[in-house]
Design a protein around this motif. Structure first.
Motif, PDB file in Angstrom:
ATOM      1  N   LYS A 115       8.836  -8.269  -2.293  1.00  0.00           N
ATOM      2  CA  LYS A 115       7.838  -9.263  -1.899  1.00  0.00           C
ATOM      3  C   LYS A 115       6.704  -8.532  -1.208  1.00  0.00           C
ATOM      4  O   LYS A 115       6.938  -7.636  -0.398  1.00  0.00           O
ATOM      5  N   LEU A 116       5.474  -8.959  -1.507  1.00  0.00           N
ATOM      6  CA  LEU A 116       4.283  -8.450  -0.857  1.00  0.00           C
ATOM      7  C   LEU A 116       3.567  -9.635  -0.228  1.00  0.00           C
ATOM      8  O   LEU A 116       3.282 -10.612  -0.920  1.00  0.00           O
ATOM      9  N   LEU A 117       3.315  -9.563   1.071  1.00  0.00           N
ATOM     10  CA  LEU A 117       2.576 -10.622   1.756  1.00  0.00           C
ATOM     11  C   LEU A 117       1.123 -10.205   1.889  1.00  0.00           C
ATOM     12  O   LEU A 117       0.833  -9.098   2.339  1.00  0.00           O
ATOM     13  N   LEU A 118       0.236 -11.100   1.507  1.00  0.00           N
ATOM     14  CA  LEU A 118      -1.195 -10.854   1.612  1.00  0.00           C
ATOM     15  C   LEU A 118      -1.796 -11.801   2.642  1.00  0.00           C
ATOM     16  O   LEU A 118      -1.290 -12.911   2.825  1.00  0.00           O
ATOM     17  N   PRO A 119      -2.880 -11.394   3.294  1.00  0.00           N
ATOM     18  CA  PRO A 119      -3.502 -12.289   4.274  1.00  0.00           C
ATOM     19  C   PRO A 119      -3.917 -13.602   3.617  1.00  0.00           C
ATOM     20  O   PRO A 119      -4.352 -13.619   2.463  1.00  0.00           O
ATOM     21  N   GLY A 120      -3.728 -14.705   4.352  1.00  0.00           N
ATOM     22  CA  GLY A 120      -4.144 -16.009   3.859  1.00  0.00           C
ATOM     23  C   GLY A 120      -3.191 -16.650   2.878  1.00  0.00           C
ATOM     24  O   GLY A 120      -3.520 -17.645   2.244  1.00  0.00           O
ATOM     25  N   VAL A 133       6.422 -18.304   5.673  1.00  0.00           N
ATOM     26  CA  VAL A 133       5.337 -17.641   4.968  1.00  0.00           C
ATOM     27  C   VAL A 133       5.859 -17.213   3.598  1.00  0.00           C
ATOM     28  O   VAL A 133       6.915 -16.613   3.484  1.00  0.00           O
ATOM     29  N   ALA A 134       5.139 -17.569   2.567  1.00  0.00           N
ATOM     30  CA  ALA A 134       5.492 -17.235   1.183  1.00  0.00           C
ATOM     31  C   ALA A 134       6.768 -17.938   0.736  1.00  0.00           C
ATOM     32  O   ALA A 134       7.191 -17.771  -0.387  1.00  0.00           O
ATOM     33  N   GLY A 135       7.392 -18.712   1.624  1.00  0.00           N
ATOM     34  CA  GLY A 135       8.580 -19.479   1.243  1.00  0.00           C
ATOM     35  C   GLY A 135       9.720 -18.618   0.729  1.00  0.00           C
ATOM     36  O   GLY A 135       9.662 -17.405   0.712  1.00  0.00           O
ATOM     37  N   PRO A 189       2.820 -12.621   9.540  1.00  0.00           N
ATOM     38  CA  PRO A 189       2.622 -11.359  10.269  1.00  0.00           C
ATOM     39  C   PRO A 189       1.157 -11.068  10.566  1.00  0.00           C
ATOM     40  O   PRO A 189       0.846 -10.323  11.486  1.00  0.00           O
ATOM     41  N   TYR A 190       0.255 -11.687   9.812  1.00  0.00           N
ATOM     42  CA  TYR A 190      -1.174 -11.472  10.037  1.00  0.00           C
ATOM     43  C   TYR A 190      -1.689 -12.245  11.250  1.00  0.00           C
ATOM     44  O   TYR A 190      -2.794 -12.017  11.699  1.00  0.00           O
ATOM     45  N   LYS A 191      -0.889 -13.157  11.776  1.00  0.00           N
ATOM     46  CA  LYS A 191      -1.278 -13.932  12.954  1.00  0.00           C
ATOM     47  C   LYS A 191      -0.610 -13.419  14.231  1.00  0.00           C
ATOM     48  O   LYS A 191      -0.837 -13.960  15.304  1.00  0.00           O
TER      49      LYS A 191
END
Length: 123
Positions: A10-15, A23-25, A39-41
């Motif tokens: 999995k890759l999490l991107l801002p927004g 996040v991302a479910g 993680p961006y917050k």
């Protein structure tokens, strides 16, 4: 000795936004690292709460490796009895990884399944 290897990423991107408080479910991988906050917050030094799932259920006591994608060494973090762990993100890219061996789902092909999951995000 036979093994079927499955790798999930999995890759999490801002927004990316939150889905049902996650996040991302949950994607539905056999082995999955589910971030429970964006993680961006997070503020600098603030820990990210994650859950490790195996076949859709929390995996108690999972051992997570936390580091940079190309790093040779990583920090170790243990999940609690509910499969939850607190991970402190690093500056730049953070890679969280977990692996688990389980009895083979197709024993006629392989005696065990070797599962590996990663979660990556930048800061």
């Amino acid at each position: 000795e036979s093994r079927w290897s499955l790798k999930f990423a999995k890759l999490l991107l801002p927004g990316a936004g939150e889905v049902a408080g996650e996040v991302a479910g949950v994607v539905g991988h056999r082995l999955e690292i589910v971030p429970l906050a964006d993680p961006y917050k997070l503020k600098a030094g603030e820990a990210l709460k994650v859950r490790v799932d195996l076949d859709g259920r929390p995996l108690p006591g999972a051992s997570l490796a936390v580091g940079e994608p190309a790093a040779e060494q990583s920090a170790k973090v243990e999940a609690d009895a509910a499969g939850m762990a607190l991970v402190t993100p690093r500056p730049g890219l953070t890679l969280i990884a977990v692996s688990r061996k389980v009895p083979g789902t197709a024993p006629q092909l392989a005696a065990e399944d070797a599962l590996a999951a990663t979660l990556v995000f930048g800061r």
